[in-house]
Design an enzyme around this catalytic site. Structure first.
Site, short mmCIF file in Angstrom:
data_model
loop_
_atom_site.label_atom_id
_atom_site.label_comp_id
_atom_site.label_asym_id
_atom_site.label_seq_id
_atom_site.Cartn_x
_atom_site.Cartn_y
_atom_site.Cartn_z
N ASN A 10 53.07 34.19 16.19
CA ASN A 10 51.82 34.21 15.43
C ASN A 10 50.72 34.71 16.37
O ASN A 10 50.29 34.01 17.28
CB ASN A 10 51.49 32.79 14.94
CG ASN A 10 50.15 32.72 14.22
OD1 ASN A 10 49.55 33.74 13.89
ND2 ASN A 10 49.69 31.50 13.99
N TRP A 11 50.29 35.95 16.16
CA TRP A 11 49.30 36.56 17.06
C TRP A 11 47.88 36.06 16.80
O TRP A 11 46.98 36.36 17.57
CB TRP A 11 49.35 38.09 16.93
CG TRP A 11 50.48 38.70 17.70
CD1 TRP A 11 51.57 38.06 18.21
CD2 TRP A 11 50.63 40.08 18.05
NE1 TRP A 11 52.40 38.96 18.85
CE2 TRP A 11 51.85 40.20 18.77
CE3 TRP A 11 49.87 41.22 17.82
CZ2 TRP A 11 52.30 41.43 19.27
CZ3 TRP A 11 50.32 42.44 18.31
CH2 TRP A 11 51.52 42.54 19.03
N LYS A 12 47.69 35.33 15.71
CA LYS A 12 46.35 34.81 15.38
C LYS A 12 45.31 35.95 15.40
O LYS A 12 45.63 37.07 15.01
CB LYS A 12 46.00 33.64 16.29
CG LYS A 12 47.07 32.54 16.25
CD LYS A 12 46.67 31.29 16.99
CE LYS A 12 47.79 30.27 16.89
NZ LYS A 12 47.42 28.99 17.54
N HIS A 93 48.71 26.65 8.19
CA HIS A 93 48.57 26.43 9.63
C HIS A 93 47.40 25.47 9.88
O HIS A 93 46.41 25.48 9.15
CB HIS A 93 48.31 27.76 10.34
CG HIS A 93 48.42 27.68 11.82
ND1 HIS A 93 47.41 27.20 12.61
CD2 HIS A 93 49.43 28.02 12.67
CE1 HIS A 93 47.79 27.23 13.87
NE2 HIS A 93 49.02 27.73 13.94
N GLU A 95 45.06 25.43 11.89
CA GLU A 95 43.75 26.06 12.08
C GLU A 95 43.12 26.42 10.75
O GLU A 95 41.90 26.36 10.59
CB GLU A 95 43.89 27.28 12.99
CG GLU A 95 44.25 26.89 14.42
CD GLU A 95 44.87 27.99 15.25
OE1 GLU A 95 45.22 27.72 16.41
OE2 GLU A 95 45.02 29.13 14.74
N GLU A 164 54.13 21.59 13.56
CA GLU A 164 53.25 21.88 14.68
C GLU A 164 52.30 20.71 14.89
O GLU A 164 51.28 20.61 14.20
CB GLU A 164 52.44 23.15 14.43
CG GLU A 164 53.25 24.43 14.40
CD GLU A 164 52.34 25.65 14.52
OE1 GLU A 164 52.52 26.42 15.48
OE2 GLU A 164 51.45 25.80 13.68
N GLY A 170 48.17 25.25 21.49
CA GLY A 170 47.27 25.92 22.41
C GLY A 170 46.70 25.05 23.51
O GLY A 170 45.81 25.46 24.24
N SER A 209 52.57 25.10 21.80
CA SER A 209 52.67 25.42 23.22
C SER A 209 54.11 25.68 23.67
O SER A 209 54.51 25.30 24.77
CB SER A 209 52.04 24.30 24.07
OG SER A 209 50.65 24.20 23.80
N GLY A 230 52.66 30.78 19.55
CA GLY A 230 51.32 31.35 19.56
C GLY A 230 51.10 32.28 20.72
O GLY A 230 51.59 33.40 20.75
N GLY A 231 50.35 31.82 21.72
CA GLY A 231 49.95 32.68 22.83
C GLY A 231 51.08 33.37 23.55
O GLY A 231 50.95 34.51 24.00
#
Length: 251
Positions: A10-12, A93, A95, A164, A170, A209, A230-231
Protein backbone atom coordinates in the site's frame (compact mmCIF):
# COMPACT_ATOMS: atom_id res chain seq x y z
CA UNK A 1 -4.55 -26.91 -2.87
CA UNK A 2 -3.26 -24.27 -0.40
CA UNK A 3 -3.56 -20.64 -1.42
CA UNK A 4 -0.45 -18.74 -2.35
CA UNK A 5 0.68 -16.20 0.23
CA UNK A 6 -0.60 -12.75 -0.73
CA UNK A 7 1.78 -9.82 -0.25
CA UNK A 8 0.17 -6.43 -0.90
CA UNK A 9 1.98 -3.09 -0.95
CA UNK A 10 0.00 0.00 0.00
CA UNK A 11 1.90 3.05 -1.26
CA UNK A 12 -0.53 5.45 0.45
CA UNK A 13 0.07 9.10 -0.62
CA UNK A 14 3.50 8.33 -2.06
CA UNK A 15 4.70 7.91 -5.61
CA UNK A 16 5.01 9.81 -8.87
CA UNK A 17 5.80 8.49 -12.33
CA UNK A 18 9.46 8.36 -11.32
CA UNK A 19 8.57 5.57 -8.87
CA UNK A 20 7.36 3.34 -11.71
CA UNK A 21 10.97 2.17 -11.94
CA UNK A 22 10.54 0.62 -8.48
CA UNK A 23 7.29 -1.04 -9.57
CA UNK A 24 9.04 -2.54 -12.59
CA UNK A 25 11.83 -3.84 -10.37
CA UNK A 26 9.27 -5.34 -7.98
CA UNK A 27 7.53 -6.90 -10.97
CA UNK A 28 10.76 -8.55 -12.16
CA UNK A 29 11.42 -9.85 -8.68
CA UNK A 30 7.88 -11.18 -8.30
CA UNK A 31 8.40 -13.24 -11.46
CA UNK A 32 11.07 -15.20 -9.56
CA UNK A 33 8.58 -16.14 -6.82
CA UNK A 34 5.67 -17.79 -8.57
CA UNK A 35 4.52 -19.26 -5.27
CA UNK A 36 3.60 -15.80 -3.96
CA UNK A 37 0.89 -13.48 -5.21
CA UNK A 38 2.21 -9.91 -5.21
CA UNK A 39 0.16 -6.72 -5.51
CA UNK A 40 0.57 -2.97 -5.20
CA UNK A 41 -2.01 -0.27 -4.50
CA UNK A 42 -0.41 2.95 -5.79
CA UNK A 43 -2.00 6.41 -5.73
CA UNK A 44 -4.96 6.70 -8.11
CA UNK A 45 -2.83 8.77 -10.50
CA UNK A 46 -0.50 5.83 -11.16
CA UNK A 47 -2.93 2.95 -11.54
CA UNK A 48 -3.31 2.92 -15.31
CA UNK A 49 0.36 3.58 -16.02
CA UNK A 50 1.45 0.93 -13.53
CA UNK A 51 -0.91 -1.61 -15.08
CA UNK A 52 0.81 -1.00 -18.41
CA UNK A 53 4.29 -1.16 -16.87
CA UNK A 54 4.04 -4.53 -15.07
CA UNK A 55 3.22 -8.11 -15.92
CA UNK A 56 3.30 -10.16 -12.71
CA UNK A 57 1.84 -7.69 -10.23
CA UNK A 58 -1.83 -7.17 -9.48
CA UNK A 59 -2.51 -3.42 -9.30
CA UNK A 60 -5.31 -2.00 -7.18
CA UNK A 61 -6.80 1.09 -5.60
CA UNK A 62 -6.41 2.31 -2.02
CA UNK A 63 -10.08 3.19 -1.65
CA UNK A 64 -13.28 3.65 -3.62
CA UNK A 65 -16.63 5.39 -3.24
CA UNK A 66 -19.78 3.43 -2.55
CA UNK A 67 -21.65 5.06 -5.46
CA UNK A 68 -21.07 4.34 -9.13
CA UNK A 69 -21.02 8.02 -10.12
CA UNK A 70 -22.32 11.41 -9.05
CA UNK A 71 -21.51 14.73 -7.41
CA UNK A 72 -18.71 13.48 -5.17
CA UNK A 73 -15.81 15.82 -5.85
CA UNK A 74 -12.42 14.23 -5.38
CA UNK A 75 -13.75 10.68 -5.01
CA UNK A 76 -13.15 7.64 -7.22
CA UNK A 77 -15.75 4.97 -7.93
CA UNK A 78 -15.04 1.26 -8.10
CA UNK A 79 -16.08 1.29 -11.76
CA UNK A 80 -13.42 3.96 -12.41
CA UNK A 81 -10.82 1.75 -10.74
CA UNK A 82 -11.91 -1.15 -12.91
CA UNK A 83 -11.75 1.03 -16.01
CA UNK A 84 -8.20 2.09 -15.10
CA UNK A 85 -7.15 -1.56 -14.99
CA UNK A 86 -7.26 -2.15 -11.23
CA UNK A 87 -7.93 -5.65 -9.99
CA UNK A 88 -8.81 -4.87 -6.38
CA UNK A 89 -9.67 -2.14 -3.89
CA UNK A 90 -8.62 -1.67 -0.28
CA UNK A 91 -11.46 -0.44 1.94
CA UNK A 92 -11.70 0.39 5.63
CA UNK A 93 -8.04 1.17 6.23
CA UNK A 94 -7.60 2.67 9.69
CA UNK A 95 -6.36 5.93 8.19
CA UNK A 96 -9.62 6.25 6.26
CA UNK A 97 -11.63 5.37 9.35
CA UNK A 98 -9.76 7.85 11.57
CA UNK A 99 -9.08 10.74 9.18
CA UNK A 100 -12.24 10.57 7.07
CA UNK A 101 -14.75 9.38 9.64
CA UNK A 102 -15.59 6.14 7.88
CA UNK A 103 -17.63 3.71 9.95
CA UNK A 104 -18.29 0.00 9.45
CA UNK A 105 -21.47 0.58 7.45
CA UNK A 106 -19.65 2.86 5.02
CA UNK A 107 -16.84 0.33 4.66
CA UNK A 108 -19.33 -2.43 3.92
CA UNK A 109 -21.04 -0.28 1.28
CA UNK A 110 -17.68 0.41 -0.39
CA UNK A 111 -16.77 -3.27 -0.32
CA UNK A 112 -20.06 -4.20 -1.93
CA UNK A 113 -19.62 -1.52 -4.61
CA UNK A 114 -16.15 -2.84 -5.44
CA UNK A 115 -17.43 -6.39 -5.69
CA UNK A 116 -20.34 -5.28 -7.87
CA UNK A 117 -17.79 -3.60 -10.17
CA UNK A 118 -15.96 -6.89 -10.58
CA UNK A 119 -13.03 -6.09 -8.30
CA UNK A 120 -11.51 -8.10 -5.51
CA UNK A 121 -11.64 -6.44 -2.10
CA UNK A 122 -9.34 -6.18 0.91
CA UNK A 123 -11.31 -5.14 3.99
CA UNK A 124 -9.20 -3.73 6.85
CA UNK A 125 -9.95 -4.02 10.55
CA UNK A 126 -7.93 -3.27 13.67
CA UNK A 127 -7.99 -1.92 17.20
CA UNK A 128 -6.41 1.15 18.75
CA UNK A 129 -3.84 0.98 21.53
CA UNK A 130 -6.43 2.19 24.04
CA UNK A 131 -8.84 -0.55 23.02
CA UNK A 132 -6.13 -3.21 23.37
CA UNK A 133 -5.00 -1.88 26.73
CA UNK A 134 -8.62 -2.01 27.91
CA UNK A 135 -8.80 -5.70 27.00
CA UNK A 136 -11.32 -5.05 24.22
CA UNK A 137 -9.17 -5.82 21.14
CA UNK A 138 -10.88 -9.06 20.14
CA UNK A 139 -14.34 -7.66 20.80
CA UNK A 140 -13.71 -4.49 18.79
CA UNK A 141 -12.14 -6.25 15.83
CA UNK A 142 -14.75 -8.99 15.84
CA UNK A 143 -17.52 -6.40 15.70
CA UNK A 144 -15.74 -4.62 12.83
CA UNK A 145 -15.65 -7.86 10.84
CA UNK A 146 -19.34 -8.52 11.42
CA UNK A 147 -20.35 -5.01 10.35
CA UNK A 148 -17.78 -4.32 7.61
CA UNK A 149 -17.64 -7.54 5.60
CA UNK A 150 -20.17 -7.76 2.75
CA UNK A 151 -22.43 -10.78 2.53
CA UNK A 152 -23.73 -11.89 -0.84
CA UNK A 153 -23.83 -14.70 -3.35
CA UNK A 154 -20.45 -15.35 -4.95
CA UNK A 155 -18.57 -12.73 -2.91
CA UNK A 156 -16.29 -14.97 -0.89
CA UNK A 157 -13.72 -15.93 -3.56
CA UNK A 158 -12.94 -12.22 -4.09
CA UNK A 159 -12.67 -11.26 -0.42
CA UNK A 160 -9.56 -10.77 1.70
CA UNK A 161 -9.52 -9.59 5.31
CA UNK A 162 -6.57 -7.58 6.64
CA UNK A 163 -5.88 -7.24 10.35
CA UNK A 164 -3.90 -4.07 11.07
CA UNK A 165 -3.60 -3.10 14.73
CA UNK A 166 -3.78 0.69 14.56
CA UNK A 167 -1.00 1.14 17.09
CA UNK A 168 1.41 -0.81 14.86
CA UNK A 169 0.84 1.02 11.58
CA UNK A 170 3.89 3.07 10.65
CA UNK A 171 5.13 3.11 14.24
CA UNK A 172 7.77 0.42 14.04
CA UNK A 173 5.88 -1.56 16.70
CA UNK A 174 4.75 -5.03 15.71
CA UNK A 175 2.25 -7.26 17.45
CA UNK A 176 3.79 -10.32 19.09
CA UNK A 177 3.27 -13.51 17.08
CA UNK A 178 1.17 -14.98 19.90
CA UNK A 179 -1.14 -11.95 19.82
CA UNK A 180 -1.35 -12.14 16.03
CA UNK A 181 -2.21 -15.84 16.20
CA UNK A 182 -4.90 -15.21 18.82
CA UNK A 183 -6.50 -12.42 16.81
CA UNK A 184 -6.37 -14.30 13.53
CA UNK A 185 -8.06 -17.27 15.19
CA UNK A 186 -10.87 -14.94 16.30
CA UNK A 187 -11.11 -13.54 12.77
CA UNK A 188 -11.27 -17.01 11.23
CA UNK A 189 -14.11 -17.96 13.56
CA UNK A 190 -15.98 -14.77 12.61
CA UNK A 191 -15.51 -15.48 8.90
CA UNK A 192 -16.84 -19.01 9.26
CA UNK A 193 -19.81 -17.66 11.22
CA UNK A 194 -20.52 -15.17 8.42
CA UNK A 195 -19.89 -17.37 5.38
CA UNK A 196 -20.12 -20.95 6.59
CA UNK A 197 -17.50 -23.37 5.31
CA UNK A 198 -16.48 -20.85 2.64
CA UNK A 199 -15.22 -18.59 5.41
CA UNK A 200 -12.29 -20.94 5.95
CA UNK A 201 -10.99 -19.97 2.49
CA UNK A 202 -10.89 -16.20 3.01
CA UNK A 203 -7.28 -15.02 3.31
CA UNK A 204 -6.38 -13.05 6.40
CA UNK A 205 -3.43 -10.69 5.98
CA UNK A 206 -1.41 -9.11 8.78
CA UNK A 207 -0.36 -5.48 8.49
CA UNK A 208 1.46 -3.12 10.78
CA UNK A 209 5.15 -2.25 10.34
CA UNK A 210 5.89 -5.46 8.42
CA UNK A 211 9.46 -5.47 7.15
CA UNK A 212 12.21 -7.81 5.98
CA UNK A 213 13.32 -8.46 9.54
CA UNK A 214 9.99 -9.64 10.95
CA UNK A 215 8.15 -10.93 7.87
CA UNK A 216 9.22 -14.57 8.10
CA UNK A 217 8.08 -14.95 11.71
CA UNK A 218 4.78 -13.19 11.10
CA UNK A 219 4.03 -15.12 7.92
CA UNK A 220 4.68 -18.41 9.73
CA UNK A 221 1.98 -17.58 12.29
CA UNK A 222 -1.17 -19.74 12.06
CA UNK A 223 -3.96 -18.24 9.90
CA UNK A 224 -1.70 -15.50 8.48
CA UNK A 225 -2.14 -15.75 4.71
CA UNK A 226 0.02 -12.81 3.72
CA UNK A 227 0.84 -9.23 4.58
CA UNK A 228 -0.41 -5.73 3.87
CA UNK A 229 2.76 -3.67 3.73
CA UNK A 230 3.11 0.11 3.97
CA UNK A 231 6.43 1.93 3.93
CA UNK A 232 8.48 -1.18 3.17
CA UNK A 233 6.63 -1.59 -0.14
CA UNK A 234 7.95 1.67 -1.61
CA UNK A 235 11.28 0.23 -2.79
CA UNK A 236 12.02 -3.00 -4.59
CA UNK A 237 14.80 -4.00 -2.19
CA UNK A 238 12.68 -3.83 0.95
CA UNK A 239 9.46 -5.16 -0.58
CA UNK A 240 11.04 -8.09 -2.41
CA UNK A 241 12.71 -9.18 0.83
CA UNK A 242 9.22 -9.62 2.27
CA UNK A 243 8.06 -11.44 -0.86
CA UNK A 244 11.04 -13.77 -0.54
CA UNK A 245 10.17 -14.44 3.11
CA UNK A 246 6.69 -15.51 1.99
CA UNK A 247 7.91 -17.80 -0.78
CA UNK A 248 7.53 -21.56 -0.29
CA UNK A 249 10.82 -23.39 0.31
CA UNK A 250 10.73 -24.94 -3.16
CA UNK A 251 9.97 -21.64 -4.89
Amino acid sequence: MPQRPYIVGNWKMNGTRAQLAEARAIDRGAARHSGVRVAIAPPFTLISTMVEAVQELTVGGQDCHSQVSGAFTGDISAMMLKDAGAGFAIVGHSERRAMHGENDAMVQDKARAALDAGLEVIVCVGETEAQRDAGKAEQVVGEQVEASMPVGEGFVPRLTLAYEPVWAIGTGRVAAPADVAAMHAVLRAKLVALYGDEGSNVRILYGGSVNAGNAAELLATPEVGGALVGGASLTADSFLAIVAAAAPAAD
